[in-house]
Motif scaffolding. Structure first.
Motif, PDB file in Angstrom:
ATOM      1  N   LYS A 275     -15.391  -1.158  -7.929  1.00 33.74           N
ATOM      2  CA  LYS A 275     -14.213  -1.459  -8.731  1.00 33.74           C
ATOM      3  C   LYS A 275     -12.970  -1.049  -7.950  1.00 33.74           C
ATOM      4  O   LYS A 275     -13.005  -0.085  -7.182  1.00 33.74           O
ATOM      5  N   SER A 276     -11.880  -1.791  -8.138  1.00 33.85           N
ATOM      6  CA  SER A 276     -10.625  -1.436  -7.469  1.00 33.85           C
ATOM      7  C   SER A 276     -10.163  -0.057  -7.927  1.00 33.85           C
ATOM      8  O   SER A 276     -10.309   0.302  -9.099  1.00 33.85           O
TER       9      SER A 276
ATOM     10  N   CYS B 211     -17.184   3.751  -6.689  1.00 35.88           N
ATOM     11  CA  CYS B 211     -17.683   3.507  -5.338  1.00 35.88           C
ATOM     12  C   CYS B 211     -18.846   4.436  -5.027  1.00 35.88           C
ATOM     13  O   CYS B 211     -19.130   5.386  -5.765  1.00 35.88           O
TER      14      CYS B 211
ATOM     15  N   SER C  47      -4.040   3.658  -8.706  1.00 33.61           N
ATOM     16  CA  SER C  47      -3.124   4.309  -7.764  1.00 33.61           C
ATOM     17  C   SER C  47      -3.155   5.827  -7.878  1.00 33.61           C
ATOM     18  O   SER C  47      -2.725   6.536  -6.968  1.00 33.61           O
TER      19      SER C  47
ATOM     20  N   TYR D 128       0.808  -1.220   0.000  1.00 32.86           N
ATOM     21  CA  TYR D 128       0.000   0.000   0.000  1.00 32.86           C
ATOM     22  C   TYR D 128       0.846   1.277   0.000  1.00 32.86           C
ATOM     23  O   TYR D 128       0.306   2.368  -0.175  1.00 32.86           O
TER      24      TYR D 128
ATOM     25  N   PRO E 281      -9.333   0.005   0.310  1.00 32.31           N
ATOM     26  CA  PRO E 281     -10.739   0.285  -0.047  1.00 32.31           C
ATOM     27  C   PRO E 281     -11.334   1.471   0.697  1.00 32.31           C
ATOM     28  O   PRO E 281     -12.151   2.212   0.140  1.00 32.31           O
TER      29      PRO E 281
ATOM     30  N   GLN F 241      -1.085  -0.680  -4.335  1.00 35.18           N
ATOM     31  CA  GLN F 241      -2.504  -0.953  -4.175  1.00 35.18           C
ATOM     32  C   GLN F 241      -3.140   0.112  -3.279  1.00 35.18           C
ATOM     33  O   GLN F 241      -2.463   0.730  -2.455  1.00 35.18           O
TER      34      GLN F 241
ATOM     35  N   ILE G 116     -18.101  -0.581  -2.659  1.00 31.96           N
ATOM     36  CA  ILE G 116     -17.024  -0.616  -3.645  1.00 31.96           C
ATOM     37  C   ILE G 116     -17.495  -1.356  -4.896  1.00 31.96           C
ATOM     38  O   ILE G 116     -17.980  -2.485  -4.811  1.00 31.96           O
TER      39      ILE G 116
END
Length: 225
Positions: free
Chosen positions: A101-102, A143, A105, A51, A65, A62, A99
């Motif tokens: 979708k991811s 989100c 960055s 992270y 969330p 990453q 959430i």
């Protein structure tokens, strides 16, 4: 401070808030992760290092969330048409995050806000604010945030003896939970590290607030500090 008699809650509920674009970088993502405790105990913890660092470049890190909550706070100025309240008496009651979708960055987010709930509690008002965040380039929904705020001194606007109450989402009945009498299987204790407090203070006061469109929260934080 109560509401004036000419306040129409339906106008607030139907109000079209302007869409707001919010950009963030890998640096924002890293500061947030450090602020909530990533690598606080072990600087090279493999489960948390992803992270804040990636050997192939920070564009591959990453995103936690819960970073979604930043989109909501950074995009809504808490200007509620017709509803008078003292921002120093605003309390954050609940935060719901969905959430879809991811998160990349870094990127640019388009935020769409609406009122999903409004309740007159006599001496206070409860306002539920829903914010949908889309990836600006693709238009994909990333989100959804739903913030519940408790505004002390903003109630008393009901026109009848029945307190005014509106919710976009009907209350879901919650079944009773039986609390076991046995001892817990696992006990975990944690604490906020000094470095976390410093990062949170820096991120919100120095990094995020200058990007907000009004000084509402600046005034609140200055009052508290």
């Amino acid at each position: 401070m109560g509401q004036t008699s000419d306040f129409d809650p339906n106008l607030l509920i139907s109000h079209k808030f302007p869409e707001v674009a919010h950009s963030y970088s890998e640096r924002d993502v890293i500061l947030y992760a450090l602020g909530v405790g990533a690598c606080a105990r072990d600087a090279v913890d493999e489960n948390e290092l992803k992270y804040v660092y990636h050997e192939d470049g920070q564009q591959f890190i990453q995103v936690l969330p819960t970073f979604a909550a930043v989109f909501a706070v950074a995009s809504f100025d808490f200007q509620l048409p017709g509803l008078e309240y003292d921002p120093r008496l605003l309390l954050h009651g609940q935060q719901y995050i969905e959430i879809h979708k991811s998160f990349p960055s870094s990127g640019c987010i388009q935020n769409k806000a609406s009122i999903s709930g409004l309740h007159d509690k006599g001496k206070a008002a409860i306002v539920e604010i829903e914010i949908e965040s889309y990836e600006k380039e693709s238009g994909e929904l990333l989100c959804k945030n739903r913030m519940t705020t408790y505004l002390r001194g903003a109630g008393g606007f009901s026109k009848s003896s029945e307190p005014y109450s509106y919710s976009k989402y009907p209350n879901q009945p919650v079944s009773a939970v039986k609390v076991p009498k046995s001892q817990p299987f696992v006990v975990f204790g944690d604490c906020t590290q000094p470095s976390q407090a410093c990062n949170i203070y820096y991120y919100f006061l120095i990094e995020m607030i200058p990007r907000w469109r009004t000084h509402t929260y600046t005034d609140i934080l200055q009052h508290l500090l």
